[in-house]
Scaffold this motif. Structure first.
Motif, PDB file in Angstrom:
ATOM      1  N   CYS A  92      -4.438   2.734  -4.785  1.00  0.00           N
ATOM      2  CA  CYS A  92      -4.107   2.287  -3.429  1.00  0.00           C
ATOM      3  C   CYS A  92      -4.594   3.334  -2.429  1.00  0.00           C
ATOM      4  O   CYS A  92      -4.515   4.535  -2.687  1.00  0.00           O
ATOM      5  N   MET A  94      -3.418   3.563   0.703  1.00  0.00           N
ATOM      6  CA  MET A  94      -2.500   3.683   1.840  1.00  0.00           C
ATOM      7  C   MET A  94      -1.846   5.063   1.954  1.00  0.00           C
ATOM      8  O   MET A  94      -1.377   5.443   3.018  1.00  0.00           O
ATOM      9  N   CYS A  96       0.990   6.488   0.930  1.00  0.00           N
ATOM     10  CA  CYS A  96       2.417   6.723   1.201  1.00  0.00           C
ATOM     11  C   CYS A  96       2.871   7.956   0.405  1.00  0.00           C
ATOM     12  O   CYS A  96       2.607   8.069  -0.791  1.00  0.00           O
ATOM     13  N   CYS A  99       4.953   7.848  -3.005  1.00  0.00           N
ATOM     14  CA  CYS A  99       4.492   6.891  -4.014  1.00  0.00           C
ATOM     15  C   CYS A  99       3.494   7.532  -4.968  1.00  0.00           C
ATOM     16  O   CYS A  99       2.521   8.148  -4.533  1.00  0.00           O
ATOM     17  N   ALA A 102      -0.195   6.330  -4.909  1.00  0.00           N
ATOM     18  CA  ALA A 102      -1.025   6.900  -3.836  1.00  0.00           C
ATOM     19  C   ALA A 102      -1.827   8.098  -4.328  1.00  0.00           C
ATOM     20  O   ALA A 102      -2.949   8.327  -3.868  1.00  0.00           O
ATOM     21  N   GLY A 143      -0.945  -1.147  -5.154  1.00  0.00           N
ATOM     22  CA  GLY A 143      -1.856  -1.662  -4.133  1.00  0.00           C
ATOM     23  C   GLY A 143      -1.162  -2.253  -2.922  1.00  0.00           C
ATOM     24  O   GLY A 143       0.029  -2.564  -2.951  1.00  0.00           O
ATOM     25  N   CYS A 315       5.767   3.573  -7.613  1.00  0.00           N
ATOM     26  CA  CYS A 315       4.884   2.715  -8.388  1.00  0.00           C
ATOM     27  C   CYS A 315       3.723   3.577  -8.884  1.00  0.00           C
ATOM     28  O   CYS A 315       3.307   4.508  -8.248  1.00  0.00           O
TER      29      CYS A 315
END
Ligand code: SF4
Length: 326
Positions: A92, A94, A96, A99, A102, A143, A315
């Motif tokens: 992913c 993003m 974060c 997470c 990430a 994701g 995750c």
């Protein structure tokens, strides 16, 4: 191939309802027809390569893709439902901060068939072991689904049109990619929306979720307010509670103010620690007090604890564990 159109319906039935693993499984087709099909096609798919049972009944899954990459999912049984959490991307982008996915960075988008394939893989497993049926699908695995918009929408259409899953039983969770929210509701207004909020000030949210630098809390909540949500339905706001970061009573009061006027409910998720995590969960008392402040002001708020541990706050754990094992 010059075949009658009903053969397509049969093929779809065998692929998506009977969960055929290979063209040879489609016994409704004559042997010569199967051989002909096998000459230029095969039933591809996603495979479960690792399963980890949790004491609460949750099963973490690692799905293998045809190119050797993998994504994770979680099967979450409760009294009335069997929910499968699926991934929409490998890794992913993003970023974060809470997470584990990430930390992998973004590797690639999943195709629609790989999204639906996660459900087929679990159905094959369930047919072999039990009589249970997946009732709900949540896009909360690896994701950001709205960053893979077209394939996610196509994947949802496969699930609903061919696999008998109602759109109302599908939930898409986003970190808050504002421009795609309206688009999502134009394409599939029936799906449920979960928004990962996690903070009540832009300063804290930007520190936790870089997406907030682009679409801040105000922009995100205004976009949520403009969605054509029917009065009986609500947007779920996810709020990962992190000790000393976003767990104060002032945060709870700001959260009430932010959600005013929105058809909303809140899932409070105490942060799930993992080995390299920089954060800690608040103590139970803090979590309960935070919830009580919301409930006292008539904001529906649930505490989501151990179930689906890998889904929400960390995750990517299963995949990372698997890679360490090998
Ligand atoms: S929490 Fe979701 S959106 Fe954020 S980095 Fe992890 S997988 Fe991506």
């Amino acid at each position: 191939m010059g075949l009658p159109a009903f053969r397509v319906s049969q093929l779809i039935h065998w692929m998506y309802e009977r969960n055929a693993v290979s063209i040879d499984d489609i016994t409704e087709f004559s042997k010569p027809l199967r051989e002909k099909l096998k000459g230029f096609s095969y039933i591809g798919g996603v495979k479960i390569i690792k399963k980890t049972d949790s004491p609460d009944g949750t099963i973490k899954l690692l799905f293998g893709l045809e190119d050797g990459l993998s994504v994770e999912g979680v099967l979450i049984p409760d009294e009335y439902r069997l929910t499968l959490c699926v991934s929409s991307q490998v890794g992913c982008a993003m970023g974060c901060r809470f997470c584990l996915t990430a930390t992998m960075g973004f590797i690639r988008n999943l195709r629609a068939d790989e999204i639906a394939g996660q459900v087929t893989a679990v159905r094959r497993e369930l047919n072999a072991n039990a009589n249970s049926e997946i009732t709900n699908i949540v896009f909360m695995g690896m994701g950001e689904p709205l960053k893979n918009f077209n394939e996610v929408v196509k994947g949802i259409n496969i699930l609903t049109d061919y696999m008998g899953i109602s759109k109302r039983r599908i939930t898409l969770s986003t970190a808050g990619v504002v421009p795609e929210l309206q688009k999502l509701y134009k394409e599939i207004p029936e799906v449920n929306l979960a928004v990962s909020l996690n903070a009540t000030t832009d300063e804290t949210r930007s520190a936790l979720m870089p997406v907030n630098n682009k679409y801040n809390i105000g922009a995100l909540l205004r976009a949520c307010g403009r969605l054509p949500i029917s009065p009986r339905r609500r947007i779920t706001f996810g709020y990962v509670l992190i000790k000393g970061v976003n767990d104060t009573q002032a945060d709870a009061r700001r959260l009430i103010a932010l959600l005013k006027g929105l058809s909303a409910k809140v899932n409070l998720i105490p942060f799930n620690e993992y080995d390299t995590a920089k954060f800690e969960p608040p103590d139970e008392k803090t979590v309960l007090e935070f919830q009580q402040i919301l409930v006292d002001r008539h904001v529906t708020a649930f505490i989501r604890k151990s179930k689906g541990r890998g889904i929400y706050a960390a995750c990517g754990q299963l995949k990372t564990c698997h890679e360490t094992d090998n």
